[in-house]
Design a protein around this motif. Structure first.
Motif, PDB file in Angstrom:
ATOM      1  N   ALA A  39       0.836  -1.206   0.000  1.00 41.63           N
ATOM      2  CA  ALA A  39       0.000   0.000   0.000  1.00 41.63           C
ATOM      3  C   ALA A  39       0.864   1.246   0.000  1.00 41.63           C
ATOM      4  CB  ALA A  39      -0.929  -0.018   1.211  1.00 41.63           C
ATOM      5  N   SER A  41       3.899   1.435  -1.270  1.00 43.50           N
ATOM      6  CA  SER A  41       4.493   1.530  -2.611  1.00 43.50           C
ATOM      7  C   SER A  41       3.499   2.153  -3.582  1.00 43.50           C
ATOM      8  CB  SER A  41       4.912   0.140  -3.099  1.00 43.50           C
ATOM      9  OG  SER A  41       5.928  -0.393  -2.276  1.00 43.50           O
ATOM     10  N   LYS A  42       2.223   1.795  -3.426  1.00 43.68           N
ATOM     11  CA  LYS A  42       1.194   2.374  -4.284  1.00 43.68           C
ATOM     12  C   LYS A  42       1.057   3.869  -4.020  1.00 43.68           C
ATOM     13  CE  LYS A  42      -3.642   1.768  -5.626  1.00 43.68           C
ATOM     14  NZ  LYS A  42      -4.894   0.989  -5.391  1.00 43.68           N
ATOM     15  N   THR A  43       1.181   4.262  -2.742  1.00 40.72           N
ATOM     16  CA  THR A  43       1.110   5.688  -2.391  1.00 40.72           C
ATOM     17  C   THR A  43       2.269   6.448  -3.017  1.00 40.72           C
ATOM     18  OG1 THR A  43      -0.022   5.246  -0.293  1.00 40.72           O
ATOM     19  CG2 THR A  43       1.156   7.330  -0.460  1.00 40.72           C
ATOM     20  N   SER A  45       3.802   5.690  -5.719  1.00 41.26           N
ATOM     21  CA  SER A  45       3.517   5.791  -7.147  1.00 41.26           C
ATOM     22  C   SER A  45       2.577   6.962  -7.432  1.00 41.26           C
ATOM     23  CB  SER A  45       2.909   4.474  -7.643  1.00 41.26           C
ATOM     24  OG  SER A  45       2.560   4.566  -9.011  1.00 41.26           O
ATOM     25  N   ARG A  46       1.572   7.150  -6.567  1.00 41.13           N
ATOM     26  CA  ARG A  46       0.625   8.267  -6.740  1.00 41.13           C
ATOM     27  C   ARG A  46       1.332   9.601  -6.526  1.00 41.13           C
ATOM     28  NH1 ARG A  46      -4.317   7.396  -2.923  1.00 41.13           N
ATOM     29  NH2 ARG A  46      -5.019   9.285  -4.037  1.00 41.13           N
TER      30      ARG A  46
END
Length: 327
Positions: A39, A41-43, A45-46
Motif C-alpha cells: 500500500a 508503494s502504491k502511495t 507511485s501516486r
C-alpha cells in the motif's frame, strides 16, 4: 487558487510524503502509517504521478531524494503546520494577537470598569484594539449579526440559548442630587420628589430590563408633572446635577468615583424602598470556540471580580440605599 483542481488531489498524500522524506524507506514509512508495504508503494507511485517526478531513487545506501523532493522538503513542514492550525486552531497568544473587539456598555458601567480593564488589556495584549459603544439599540441582534462581540448591560428578563450569559452581580440604585439639595434632609416625604425635575440615564432596550425591588418611587418620578432630561452621557448628567435641583436615579456604585461625583450625594429615600439591578456580560454562541473571544471574556470577568470588593465606610455613608457592588 483553483478549488476544482485542488479537490482532485488527496491531501493525505502530503503526510505520506513527509514521512517518506523522514524515513527514506518504504517499509519504515508503512510501519509509521500502519499500512502494508504494498500500500505504501502504491502511495509513492501516486506521489510520483502528482509531482511528475521520481521523488526518490534507489542507491546502495537506500532511497535518495531527488532535487524536486529536496525542494518540496523546504515547504512541506510549513504547509502541513498551517493546515494543522487551520483545522485545530492556532494556540492563542495574547502578547502577539492583533485584532479589534467591539464592546457595548453604558457610560455609567464604563466609568467603573474601563479604567481598570483597559490597562490590564494593554499590558497583556498590546495589539488588541477595543471599540467601546455607549449607545447601542437591539444589542442582542447586533451580537448575533457580528456587529458587536460583547455586551455588558442590565440583565434582560430572558435570553435564548443562542447567547452565553455571565451574571456580573447586583448593583443597588441610588437617588442622586447635588450636595445641599432641598431634599438632602432625611425627613422629607416621598411625595416631594414630584416637585423636582429628574434626569433619566439612557438604558438600551429598557423594556427588556429586569429590575428588582419596589417601583413606586420610579413610577412617581416618571409620572410627575415636572420636566425630565434623558441622556446617555453620565459626566454631563452629573454636571447638570451639580448646577440644578434635578434628581437622578442611578447605579450606586458610580459614587465610588469620588472625582467624577464630587458635589453629588445620595438622597436617603431609597433606603426605605430599595431597588437593585442585575448586570450581565453577554456574547453570542458564534464566538464560543474563538480563543481571542474566550480570553477577553475571562479578562472582563476577572476584572469585575477584582472590582467586587467590600465598600469603604465612606462610600457606604454616601450610598443611603445600602451596599453597592461595582457592577
Amino acid at each position: 487558487m483553483n478549488a476544482a483542481d485542488l479537490a482532485k488531489n488527496d491531501l493525505n498524500l502530503l503526510i505520506s510524503l513527509q514521512i517518506l522524506i523522514q524515513e527514506q524507506s518504504v517499509s519504515k514509512a508503512a510501519e509509521r502509517l500502519h499500512i502494508t508495504q504494498p500500500a505504501m508503494s502504491k502511495t509513492l507511485s501516486r506521489l510520483r504521478q502528482l509531482f511528475d517526478d521520481p521523488l526518490f531513487t534507489r542507491s546502495s545506501h537506500g532511497m535518495r531524494p531527488t532535487p524536486r523532493t529536496q525542494e518540496l522538503t523546504l515547504e512541506l513542514n510549513g504547509v502541513l503546520a498551517r493546515i494543522q492550525e487551520l483545522v485545530s486552531g492556532r494556540e492563542f497568544e495574547p502578547a502577539t494577537f492583533r485584532g479589534e473587539m467591539n464592546l457595548a456598555l453604558s457610560e455609567y458601567i464604563g466609568l467603573s470598569l474601563l479604567p481598570v480593564l483597559i490597562p490590564r488589556l494593554s499590558d497583556l495584549a498590546p495589539g488588541l484594539s477595543v471599540r467601546v459603544i455607549s449607545r447601542a439599540e437591539k444589542q442582542l441582534e447586533q451580537l448575533a449579526s457580528g456587529q458587536l462581540d460583547f455586551v455588558i448591560h442590565a440583565q434582560r428578563r430572558q435570553y435564548t440559548s443562542d447567547y452565553r450569559v455571565a451574571n456580573l452581580g447586583v448593583g443597588a440604585t441610588a437617588l442622586l442630587a447635588r450636595a445641599n439639595h432641598p431634599l438632602s434632609r432625611s425627613d422629607f416625604a416621598p411625595e416631594q420628589l414630584s416637585e423636582y425635575p429628574y434626569i433619566r440615564l439612557y438604558v438600551p432596550d429598557l423594556e427588556q430590563v429586569e429590575i428588582q425591588g419596589k417601583a413606586d418611587i420610579m413610577v412617581q418620578l416618571a409620572e410627575s408633572g415636572r420636566g425630565s432630561l434623558e441622556i446617555s452621557h453620565l459626566l454631563t448628567a452629573l454636571e447638570v446635577l451639580r448646577c440644578t435641583d434635578h434628581i437622578m436615579p442611578a447605579p450606586a456604585y458610580i459614587l465610588q468615583n469620588e472625582e467624577a461625583t464630587r458635589g453629588i450625594s445620595a438622597l436617603p429615600i431609597l433606603a426605605t424602598s430599595p431597588h437593585s439591578t442585575h448586570y450581565a456580560l453577554v456574547a453570542h454562541q458564534r464566538t464560543a470556540h474563538s480563543a481571542p473571544h474566550n480570553w477577553l471574556w475571562e479578562q472582563i470577568n476577572g476584572t469585575i471580580r477584582d472590582l467586587r470588593t467590600p465598600q469603604s465606610r465612606k462610600i457606604r455613608k454616601r450610598v443611603a440605599a445600602g451596599r453597592a457592588n461595582p457592577i
